[in-house]
Enzyme design. Sequence first.
Site, PDB file in Angstrom:
ATOM      1  N   ARG A 132       0.810  -1.220   0.000  1.00 50.68           N
ATOM      2  CA  ARG A 132       0.000   0.000   0.000  1.00 50.68           C
ATOM      3  C   ARG A 132       0.842   1.268   0.000  1.00 50.68           C
ATOM      4  NH1 ARG A 132      -5.454  -1.291   3.583  1.00 50.68           N
ATOM      5  NH2 ARG A 132      -5.992  -3.207   2.465  1.00 50.68           N
TER       6      ARG A 132
ATOM      7  N   ASP B 287     -16.291   8.402  10.162  1.00 52.68           N
ATOM      8  CA  ASP B 287     -15.137   7.594   9.775  1.00 52.68           C
ATOM      9  C   ASP B 287     -13.888   8.431   9.990  1.00 52.68           C
ATOM     10  OD1 ASP B 287     -14.789   4.806   8.090  1.00 52.68           O
ATOM     11  OD2 ASP B 287     -13.136   6.191   7.715  1.00 52.68           O
TER      12      ASP B 287
END
Length: 293
Positions: A54, A163
Amino acid sequence: MSAAAILQSGRPDECLVQGDYPLTRRDLAEIAGMIYSDAGIALNETKASLVYSRLSKRLRQIGLNSFRDYCALVGSAAGADERREMLSFLTTNFTRFFRENHHFEHLRTEVLPGLLSRAQAGGRVRIWSSACSDGQEPYSIALTVLSMAPNVANYDFKILATDIDPKIIALAKAGVYDAQAIETVDAGMRKKWFSQTPENRWQVSDQVKQLITFKELNLMAQWPFRGQFDVIFCRNVVIYFDEATQAKIWVRYADLLPPGGHLYIGHSERLSGEGKNRFDNTGITTYRHKGRV
C-alpha cells in the site's frame, strides 16, 4: 504486537519485504507506532507485506527513495498531511449495502417499531454508524427506516455516520456507486431511492441523504456528543485494535447507550472486558444494553 515488540523480535535493520523500496523491521515498527498512536490500529510483522504493497506506490508518487525517508517525513511536523495520507492508505474500507443482513432484519423487526413510534409521538431518535466507510452502511440503515416510514424526515430522527478517513467521508457524502455495489439493494428500493447517472452509476436520492450527517471522527479521540444514541453500529473495525483498546471501546459505547439501546458488531468481533457485562446478547453479534452493573 507493539512497535517495541516488532523491534525486539529481530535485528532492526533486517529487511522484512524486498522490493524497489526495502522495508526493514525498524521501518515497520515506526509506521506501526504512528498508526497505533493515531488510530488505535495494531500492526505486526504479519502485516509487513500489506504495508509494503500500500505504501510503496505512495513513495513512488511523492518521489522518495526509501521507507527510511518516508518514516522521517511522516514523523515530522512538516509531514502531518502525509501522515494522514498514510492512514488512508493503511485503513481497510471494504463494505457493501446490507452487509450482514441479519442486523438490518433485527433492526427492522425488533428495534425500529418502537423507535418510530417514539419519533411519531414527538420524541428524539439517534442512530450512529461509527465506522461508516464509503456510506453503504448508513445508507442501508436509512433505507431500512424509509421502507417502514417514508415520511420519517418529518420527525426528529437522525443518523450520524463517522469515519476516520476524510477522503472516504467525501465519497460517502457524494453517495454515488457502481452497479456492482448496489447488487445487494432490493430492486424496489433501488427504483425508489436511487437514480442512474450519465456515467451509468447509481446516485442515492436526497430524501435518503437528508436523514444522515457525515462527519470525520477518530474513535481514539474524544467524542463530541451531547446526548445518547438509541442504536450504534460498530462493525468490522475493532478487529484492527489490540485487546486493551477493544475493551475500552466497548465501555465507551455502553456509556453512550441507554438501557435497552442496541449495539451491532462485526461477525468476527466479540465483546470483552467490563463492557461485556453491560450488554445482553440478543442475536448474532447483536446486543442490548442492560444498564449500569
